[in-house]
Every structure is written in structure tokens, then in C-alpha cells.
Enzyme design. Structure first.
Site, PDB file in Angstrom:
ATOM      1  N   LYS A   1       0.844  -1.183   0.000  1.00  0.00           N
ATOM      2  CA  LYS A   1       0.000   0.000   0.000  1.00  0.00           C
ATOM      3  C   LYS A   1       0.888   1.246   0.000  1.00  0.00           C
ATOM      4  CE  LYS A   1      -4.383   1.416   2.117  1.00  0.00           C
ATOM      5  NZ  LYS A   1      -5.353   1.156   3.206  1.00  0.00           N
TER       6      LYS A   1
ATOM      7  N   GLU B   1     -19.161  -5.995  10.828  1.00  0.00           N
ATOM      8  CA  GLU B   1     -20.110  -5.170  11.580  1.00  0.00           C
ATOM      9  C   GLU B   1     -21.197  -5.995  12.259  1.00  0.00           C
ATOM     10  OE1 GLU B   1     -18.356  -2.780   8.206  1.00  0.00           O
ATOM     11  OE2 GLU B   1     -19.363  -4.730   8.361  1.00  0.00           O
TER      12      GLU B   1
ATOM     13  N   ARG C   1     -25.212  -2.100   7.906  1.00  0.00           N
ATOM     14  CA  ARG C   1     -24.914  -3.491   7.608  1.00  0.00           C
ATOM     15  C   ARG C   1     -25.276  -4.424   8.759  1.00  0.00           C
ATOM     16  NH1 ARG C   1     -19.282  -3.593   4.325  1.00  0.00           N
ATOM     17  NH2 ARG C   1     -20.322  -5.428   3.533  1.00  0.00           N
TER      18      ARG C   1
END
Length: 631
Positions: free
Chosen positions: A280, A367, A395
Site C-alpha cells: 500500500k 459489523e 450493515r
């Protein structure tokens, strides 16, 4: 190469590896320069430059379908599909979206802003392809962080069982927004360190096939030996047991290795997974060295140093205000624990983690699990604080309803990023939580006007013993008000009159209180007197005050930075209907019945009429209408 000359990715087919390397360098330079001005998701995109080039060279978009999980890493895909000139408008009002957008390009076949959806979407497209007897490849690109999401694991199970011809690209950069957590993360770590697996496996199997089949016992022994060797080699067995052919790990910055592996996988039928290891922030040192979320989604910055160009005020972020208030209470109350789905840094919980690490639980991008875990803790006398963005709370709807509200459990839900979120746009707007939480029995919902009231609300929530309670707070910084030294409970359902008035009443809360006060000041210049009420408890409402207001016959305007359908204003109208105030004049301002796209928060507010002028005009209309009705 002039990136603005790119119209579609077909030109990549004829490019050599050296030419592709030069193109990759040009793309990185372009992204670093452009995002230093517009902001955006820098780290994730710098990490997938070579991978995106290799995919577009190997496949034929849009005939073949690329599905970008989360979608924040699709900037290179946008460049290769002819949208380079639009980058000056990235994430700006009416400009190019920071995520894939179907109306932007035929190459964007799936829209997303939440993680872990790509594999389910890929399964749907593959099923449709096979039903229609069509021929194309379906290629979802999912990160190692998103792979921990429940939907992703459900889809892996289904794809492997159905043997669908799907090529999953696992982009493994050891990060989601910040460092990944969980057992699956460690499994991938072992795969990373184990070296190439699939070709070695094939060579081993070819060797074993040379063993002469002298009787059934030897043949059976050879098969057992092959299986034992596969387990001994370890890396891809997690995926192979799910029905996938595993390729990798592959260096995600080695174009030759990527091309060779992708082409090798294309010759294999059925579900397969290519494990690509990337870095990244590749190519920009400040982003490469970052192990937090500082270079995930960024605002403008100085290219040479990486220094962020900030426009925020001196007041701390709302997330920090709330998390520090929870930490203050947790120092003396050992029952308090914190749960977050991969948002320690986003929700500013790093101080809590440093000071009380054994009571902070980062469950990764999960979640639903986080919400029911909080419910389980509450059954045993723990006081869980579930810190979660409004857009991600969506969610966990069923877990909120079925596991928390239905059992009336004492869970404190911190709804971060409530309201408009600006440049992230429609996939991340925190404008739906009031409507879906209001419908749940037992839930208390509140939102503070400033950070001082916020700390009292944290005190109230952590003292509350009568069921679940939610505290909404916006993105951005607080107002910089003076903080009380001692905190106390606020009476549940109590409102506060901020300014008195005799001609109309505005009921609002949180971020729209300053707007109401500005409109009141403007109306006062025309001798119109407006009462402004801080309706800080969205549920339950202050029924005594509502009775007094409706009995007065004054017109009432509700304002909310949230959807109107089923929102706070709807609750006020429900109260009027239920209590026989049939002549009550109530008007509502908020988010209409459509998705508000990206832009700055003021632009989003202006689009739906939430401006000083819009509010003032609405109040004038209401007063005129009320006078006409009385005439």
C-alpha cells in the site's frame, strides 16, 4: 505517455514489460500530483498500479467484468478507461466519483463503497452469464481486509460449492484502512511466506503420476501421498478446501510474474484465486512508511514532504471528543469495554487502545459480528460501547433489531460520521440511521449540539440501564466550546429551548442548530420571532414540550441532516396525529427521497435546500399559510 490520450485499455495488449513499467511510473506520478490537490484514496491506488495494468492487459473490459471491492482502489482502472481528464474534478460536486460509477463508464459494472460485496456480486454475474449461455470472465478484486467480512466468506463458500468459473484476485497488502486483525490475517501471512504453491503442486502431482500403478494398494498410496504433500505444503489449502484452485503468492509489483500467473490461471476451469501481495502506498515514501490510516483517504498535501494541508479548526474531531469521554469513564468503571469493526483510528480510539488495550476489541470488517458480540457482552453485565460509522451500521440492521433492541440490552452505540460526509458521497452518507433506529422498540437516540453536551450524553449513555442507547455525532471537528469539569445525566427525552419566539418554532438538533439560529437572526430583521429548540433526544421526544407547542397553534418546522422518510420530522407529525392536533401546521426539511452524491457538505446541504435562505423562506411560507388559515 500522455495519460489523457487513453480512451480504452486495448492498447495494453501490445505493450512490452518495459513499456508497462514506464506507464506504471507515469500513473504513479500523475496520482501523487493530482491527489495532492484534490485529495482521495492515495495509498490503496498506488499499491495496485501494476496489478490493474496486468488485469486490463490479460482481460477484455467491459466484456470481461472487473468488480472492485470497496472501489476506492479503482483510480488506475478509471485512467485506463478514458477518464484521466476528469481527475481535476475527483470527489468534487458534480465531478468524477471516487468509487466505480456505472453511469460514468461501461467499464464500471458494479458500484460499491462498502467492503466484502464483490464476491457475491461476482457470483450473481457468473450465474447470469451461464443462464444466458454467454462467454466472459468475471474477475472480482478483493483485499485481505475485506475478505474477513461475513459476506465474502459466505460467497467463497457458495462459489466453491457451485464450481463457478470466477477468478478472484486477492489483493493482499496486510491492510484494510489500517492494520488487519484476526485469524484469517495470520493464515494469509503464512501463505505470503511460503513461496509459490500452485506450480510446485502441479509438478509434484505430475511426478506422482509417473509411479506405475502396480495394484490398487500402490495407486491408493500414491493418492494419499499426494494429499499429504499438499497439506504439507500448506499455503493454498484454505482456499483449495473451499473448492478453489489457488495460485500464488505473486509479487503484485512484478509485471512479468503477474502476467504469467494470470494467463496460467485463465487456462484453469472453475473457481480460482490469485493471491497477489502488494505494498500500500507503493512509490511514494510517506505513504509506503505509513502503518495507520493517514494515507488511506487523504486531503490535499505537500508532495515533497507529505505534510497535510489542513483547514480544520483548533477544536478536536468529534470522534476524539466522544472516544476520550468514554475513556474518561472507563478509567473508573471496569464494566466499560469498546468494540469497533476495523475503525480504531477512524473513530479515534487509539488513546483507549494505548491505555486500556484489554478492553478494546477490534473485530475487523465484521459489523454484524461486532453488534451481536456487544449484545452478548451486555447480557453478562458488561457496558459495551460499539463505535461504528453510520454508513456501516446499516450493515448490522438485523443484529440491532433482533439481538439488541428485542432483548432490550444495555448497549451504547456510538454512531460516527452521522449526517453528510462530503467527498465520499452517496455510499458513505450517514443519513439513514435515524429512520431505521426509530422503528426499533426500546432504542433511545440522541445527538448533541456541541462537544460539552456530547460529554454529558456519554455520561448519560454509560449510566443508562433501561436498554440500548445511541449517540450520533458528525464527521469533522467540534465547535471549540468550553467544557464543564463535571459531567452529569441528561433527563431522557428532554429538549432545550435555545431562543424564545412568538411567530414560529424550529425543532432541530446536532449539526443543523447553527443553521436554524442563522435563519432566526435573518428573520428577526423582518420582525419575525422564531423559537429555536434543541431537540437533542430524537427518540423519545419531549412530549411535554410538544404538547405546549401544538397547543399554542404556532407553525412548526423540523430540520434534520437525515432522510425525511421515517425521520425525526415524521416522528413529530406522528405525535400530532396520535394526540389529536389535527390542525397543527408542521413542515419538514431534510434529505429527500434520493441519494445525494459527492461534493462538499455545504454543497450537499444547499442541494436539498438546507441553507439560511431556504430555512428562512420556509418559515415565511408557513407563517403566511397559518395566517390565511385563520382568516
Amino acid at each position: 505517455m500522455d495519460l489523457t490520450a487513453i480512451k480504452n485499455p486495448a492498447f495494453l495488449k501490445e505493450m512490452s514489460n518495459e513499456e508497462l513499467k514506464d506507464l506504471a511510473a507515469s500513473i504513479r506520478k500523475f496520482l501523487i500530483e493530482k491527489l495532492s490537490t484534490t485529495g482521495g484514496h492515495l495509498g490503496a491506488n498506488l499499491g495496485v498500479v501494476e496489478l490493474t495494468l496486468a488485469l486490463h492487459k490479460a482481460y477484455n473490459s467491459p466484456q470481461d467484468k472487473f468488480i472492485w471491492d470497496v472501489g476506492h482502489q479503482a483510480y488506475i482502472h478509471k485512467i485506463l478507461t478514458g477518464r484521466t481528464a476528469d481527475f481535476d474534478t475527483l470527489r468534487q460536486y458534480k465531478g468524477m466519483c471516487g468509487f466505480p460509477k456505472r453511469i460514468e463508464s461501461e467499464h464500471d459494472v458494479w458500484e460499491t463503497g462498502h467492503s466484502s460485496t464483490s464476491l457475491s456480486a461476482a457470483m450473481g454475474m457468473a450465474v447470469a452469464r451461464d443462464m444466458m449461455n454467454e462467454k466472459y470472465d468475471v474477475v472480482p478484486v478483493i483485499g485481505d481486509g475485506a475478505l474477513t467480512g461475513g459476506m465474502a466468506l459466505e460467497a467463497l463458500n457458495n462459489i466453491g460449492d457451485e464450481k463457478k468459473n470466477i477468478t478472484v484476485i486477492l489483493n493482499d497488502n496486510e491492510m484494510s484502512i489500517a492494520n488487519n486483525v484476526g485469524a484469517l490475517h495470520h493464515v494469509l501471512g503464512r501463505m505470503r511466506s511460503a513461496g509459490k504453491y500452485n506450480r510446485a503442486k502441479d509438478e509434484m502431482e505430475a511426478l506422482l503420476k509417473r509411479i506405475p500403478a502396480v495394484g490398487g494398494k500402490l495407486a491408493t498410496a500414491a493418492e494419499r501421498m499426494k494429499d499429504s504433500m499438499k497439506y504439507f505444503m500448506v499455503p493454498g489449502m484454505f482456499f483449495e478446501e473451499l473448492g478453489f484452485t489457488y495460485f500464488g503468492p505473486v509479487d503484485g509489483h512484478d509485471l512479468r510474474d503477474l502476467e504469467e500467473t494470470i494467463n496460467y490461471a485463465k487456462k484453469t476451469n472453475g473457481p480460482k484465486i490469485i493471491h497477489v501481495v502488494t505494498q500500500k502506498g507503493k512509490g511514494y515514501q510517506p505513504a509506503e512508511l505509513d502503518k495507520t490510516d493517514n494515507w488511506h483517504g487523504v486531503g490535499p498535501y505537500k508532495i515533497e514532504s507529505g505534510e497535510k494541508i489542513t483547514s480544520g479548526g483548533a477544536a478536536p474531531a468529534w470522534s476524539k471528543i466522544i472516544s476520550d469521554a468514554v475513556l474518561e469513564k472507563a478509567r473508573t468503571d471496569k464494566r466499560i469495554a469498546v468494540i469497533t469493526p476495523a475503525m480504531i483510528l477512524g473513530s479515534k480510539l487509539d488513546n483507549f487502545k494505548r491505555e486500556i488495550p484489554d478492553r478494546l476489541f477490534d473485530v475487523g470488517i465484521a459489523e454484524q459480528h461486532a453488534t451481536t458480540m456487544a449484545a452478548g457482552m451486555a447480557t453478562q453485565g458488561v457496558k459495551p460501547f460499539l463505535a461504528i460509522y453510520s454508513t456501516f451500521l446499516q450493515r448490522a440492521y438485523d443484529q440491532l433489531l433482533h439481538d439488541i433492541a428485542r432483548q432490550n440490552l444495555n448497549v451504547f452505540v456510538g454512531i460516527d460520521r452521522a449526517g453528510f460526509v462530503g467527498a465520499d458521497g452517496e455510499t458513505h452518507q450517514g443519513v439513514f440511521d435515524i429512520s431505521f433506529l426509530r422503528a426499533m422498540p426500546n432504542f433511545t437516540i440522541m445527538m448533541p449540539k456541541d462537544e460539552n453536551e456530547a460529554q454529558h450524553m456519554v455520561h448519560t449513555a454509560l449510566s443508562y440501564e433501561d436498554g440500548p442507547i445511541a449517540l450520533r455525532y458528525p464527521r469533522g471537528n467540534g465547535l471549540g466550546v468550553k467544557m464543564d469539569e463535571e459531567t452529569h445525566n441528561l433527563p431522557i427525552g428532554s429538549w432545550e429551548v435555545l431562543q424564545e419566539g412568538t411567530d414560529a418554532v424550529i425543532l432541530t438538533f446536532g449539526t443543523t442548530i447553527p443553521l436554524a439560529q442563522e435563519a432566526r437572526a435573518s428573520l428577526a430583521e423582518d420582525n419575525i420571532s422564531v423559537r429555536v429548540v434543541n431537540a437533542r433526544f430524537i427518540k423519545p421526544m419531549d412530549e411535554a414540550m410538544l404538547h405546549e407547542i401544538f397547543a399554542s397553534g404556532l407553525p412548526v418546522l423540523t430540520i434534520e441532516e437525515a432522510v425525511l422518510k421515517g425521520g425525526f420530522g415524521s416522528g413529530v407529525m406522528e405525535f400530532a396525529e396520535e394526540n389529536g392536533y389535527n390542525a397543527a401546521s408542521v413542515r419538514r426539511m431534510g434529505v429527500p427521497d434520493y441519494f445525494v452524491e459527492h461534493g462538499s457538505v455545504p454543497e450537499q446541504m444547499a442541494e436539498i435546500g438546507l441553507t439560511k435562505e431556504g430555512v428562512s423562506d420556509k418559515v415565511r411560507q408557513m407563517i403566511r399559510f397559518n395566517e390565511q388559515q385563520r382568516a
